[in-house]
Design a protein around this motif. Structure first.
Motif, PDB file in Angstrom:
ATOM      1  N   ARG A 110     -40.397  60.952   3.872  1.00 29.96           N
ATOM      2  CA  ARG A 110     -39.903  60.311   2.458  1.00 29.96           C
ATOM      3  C   ARG A 110     -40.635  60.922   1.604  1.00 29.96           C
ATOM      4  O   ARG A 110     -42.101  60.636   1.654  1.00 29.96           O
ATOM      5  N   TRP A 163     -41.726  61.771  -2.626  1.00 32.28           N
ATOM      6  CA  TRP A 163     -41.564  61.110  -3.783  1.00 32.28           C
ATOM      7  C   TRP A 163     -42.046  62.191  -4.806  1.00 32.28           C
ATOM      8  O   TRP A 163     -43.114  62.673  -4.563  1.00 32.28           O
ATOM      9  N   CYS A 178     -46.783  64.666  -6.707  1.00 31.21           N
ATOM     10  CA  CYS A 178     -45.816  64.562  -5.433  1.00 31.21           C
ATOM     11  C   CYS A 178     -46.557  63.693  -4.298  1.00 31.21           C
ATOM     12  O   CYS A 178     -47.726  63.930  -4.455  1.00 31.21           O
ATOM     13  N   GLY A 179     -45.876  63.321  -3.450  1.00 32.98           N
ATOM     14  CA  GLY A 179     -46.389  62.782  -2.350  1.00 32.98           C
ATOM     15  C   GLY A 179     -45.342  62.274  -1.374  1.00 32.98           C
ATOM     16  O   GLY A 179     -44.270  62.153  -1.648  1.00 32.98           O
ATOM     17  N   ALA A 180     -45.860  62.201  -0.038  1.00 33.59           N
ATOM     18  CA  ALA A 180     -44.914  61.952   0.979  1.00 33.59           C
ATOM     19  C   ALA A 180     -45.488  60.962   2.096  1.00 33.59           C
ATOM     20  O   ALA A 180     -46.660  60.869   2.155  1.00 33.59           O
ATOM     21  N   TRP A 181     -44.825  60.330   2.725  1.00 32.09           N
ATOM     22  CA  TRP A 181     -45.058  59.857   4.222  1.00 32.09           C
ATOM     23  C   TRP A 181     -44.291  60.235   5.059  1.00 32.09           C
ATOM     24  O   TRP A 181     -43.003  60.437   5.085  1.00 32.09           O
ATOM     25  N   LEU A 187     -49.689  59.683   5.417  1.00 32.05           N
ATOM     26  CA  LEU A 187     -49.644  60.239   4.087  1.00 32.05           C
ATOM     27  C   LEU A 187     -49.296  61.963   4.350  1.00 32.05           C
ATOM     28  O   LEU A 187     -50.432  62.271   4.742  1.00 32.05           O
ATOM     29  N   MET A 212     -50.036  64.968  -1.047  1.00 32.63           N
ATOM     30  CA  MET A 212     -50.252  64.440  -2.048  1.00 32.63           C
ATOM     31  C   MET A 212     -51.098  65.358  -2.913  1.00 32.63           C
ATOM     32  O   MET A 212     -51.807  66.042  -2.703  1.00 32.63           O
ATOM     33  N   GLN A 251     -46.595  53.885  -4.766  1.00 34.07           N
ATOM     34  CA  GLN A 251     -45.191  53.930  -4.515  1.00 34.07           C
ATOM     35  C   GLN A 251     -44.980  54.141  -3.353  1.00 34.07           C
ATOM     36  O   GLN A 251     -44.076  53.740  -2.410  1.00 34.07           O
ATOM     37  N   LEU A 252     -45.773  55.042  -2.492  1.00 32.30           N
ATOM     38  CA  LEU A 252     -45.701  55.518  -1.155  1.00 32.30           C
ATOM     39  C   LEU A 252     -45.850  54.394  -0.230  1.00 32.30           C
ATOM     40  O   LEU A 252     -45.183  54.191   0.894  1.00 32.30           O
ATOM     41  N   ASP A 304     -43.015  51.946  -0.385  1.00 29.05           N
ATOM     42  CA  ASP A 304     -41.882  52.483   0.201  1.00 29.05           C
ATOM     43  C   ASP A 304     -42.097  52.160   1.741  1.00 29.05           C
ATOM     44  O   ASP A 304     -41.002  51.807   2.410  1.00 29.05           O
ATOM     45  N   ALA A 305     -43.524  52.482   2.160  1.00 26.66           N
ATOM     46  CA  ALA A 305     -43.566  52.468   3.704  1.00 26.66           C
ATOM     47  C   ALA A 305     -43.301  51.006   4.025  1.00 26.66           C
ATOM     48  O   ALA A 305     -43.016  50.986   5.075  1.00 26.66           O
TER      49      ALA A 305
END
Length: 164
Positions: free
Chosen positions: A55, A57, A69-72, A85, A88, A106-107, A110-111
Motif C-alpha cells: 500500500r 501513499w 511518499c511511503g509504503a507498507w 514500512l 519512506m 497515515q501508514l 492504514d495498516a
C-alpha cells in the motif's frame, strides 16, 4: 503538519502513475546505493511497489507538488499480522516540515485499519539516516533484531512496534 499553517497537505493512496513519483523513488534508490553496499539495499523500486501486497501513499501540497511518499508491505511472521514500512522519502524541499511524520502516521493508521498488529522496518545505521531514526523513535518504534527474511547485517538497523 507543515511549517506554513496555510499550506494544505493531502495524503492519498497512490497508483504510482505520476512521473514525479518515479523521479522521487529513483533519487531514493540512488541515495541507498550511494550509502550502502548493493547487497545491503532493500529499497523497493517502482515495479515492486505496484504489487498487491503493498500500500503506497503520497503527500502533496496545495499547489499540487509531490512532497513525499511511503509504503507498507505485508510480510510473513509467526502467528501475527506483520507488515514492513518501505520507501519512506520526502523531497529535499519538504524536509523538516512534518511531511515524513504525516506520512508515517497515515501508514500506521492504514495498516491498523487492515488488521496489522506489528509494523517493522529496516533502515541504515549511518548518520545519513539519523533524522529517520528520530522520526521512528518518536512514533514508538524500538530497535529489534532481524525479522522476516532479513539477517544480521552491519549496514542495517531494524526497528519494530506493536499497533494498538
Amino acid at each position: 503538519m507543515t511549517s506554513n499553517p496555510k499550506e494544505a497537505l493531502t495524503l492519498r493512496l497512490d497508483e504510482l502513475s505520476d512521473p514525479r513519483i518515479a523521479v522521487l523513488l529513483e533519487e531514493h534508490l540512488a541515495d541507498m546505493y550511494r550509502i550502502s553496499p548493493p547487497e545491503c539495499v532493500f529499497a523497493l523500486d517502482l515495479q515492486a511497489l505496484k504489487q498487491p501486497d503493498v500500500r503506497f501513499w503520497t503527500a502533496w501540497d496545495d499547489a499540487g507538488d509531490l512532497l513525499g511518499c511511503g509504503a507498507w508491505k505485508w510480510i510473513d511472521a509467526t502467528g501475527e499480522t506483520h507488515a514492513e514500512l518501505k520507501s519512506m522519502r520526502t523531497t529535499t524541499t519538504a524536509r523538516g516540515r512534518g511531511v515524513g511524520r504525516a506520512i508515517l502516521q497515515q501508514l500506521l493508521a492504514d495498516a491498523r485499519a487492515h488488521g496489522v498488529q506489528r509494523m517493522s522496518l529496516e533502515t541504515g545505521p549511518h548518520d545519513f539516516f539519523k533524522p529517520a531514526h528520530g522520526l521512528y523513535r518518536a512514533a514508538g518504534f524500538e530497535v529489534c533484531g532481524p525479522f522476516g527474511d532479513y539477517v544480521e547485517d552491519p549496514h542495517s538497523l531494524f526497528m519494530t512496534r506493536l499497533l494498538g
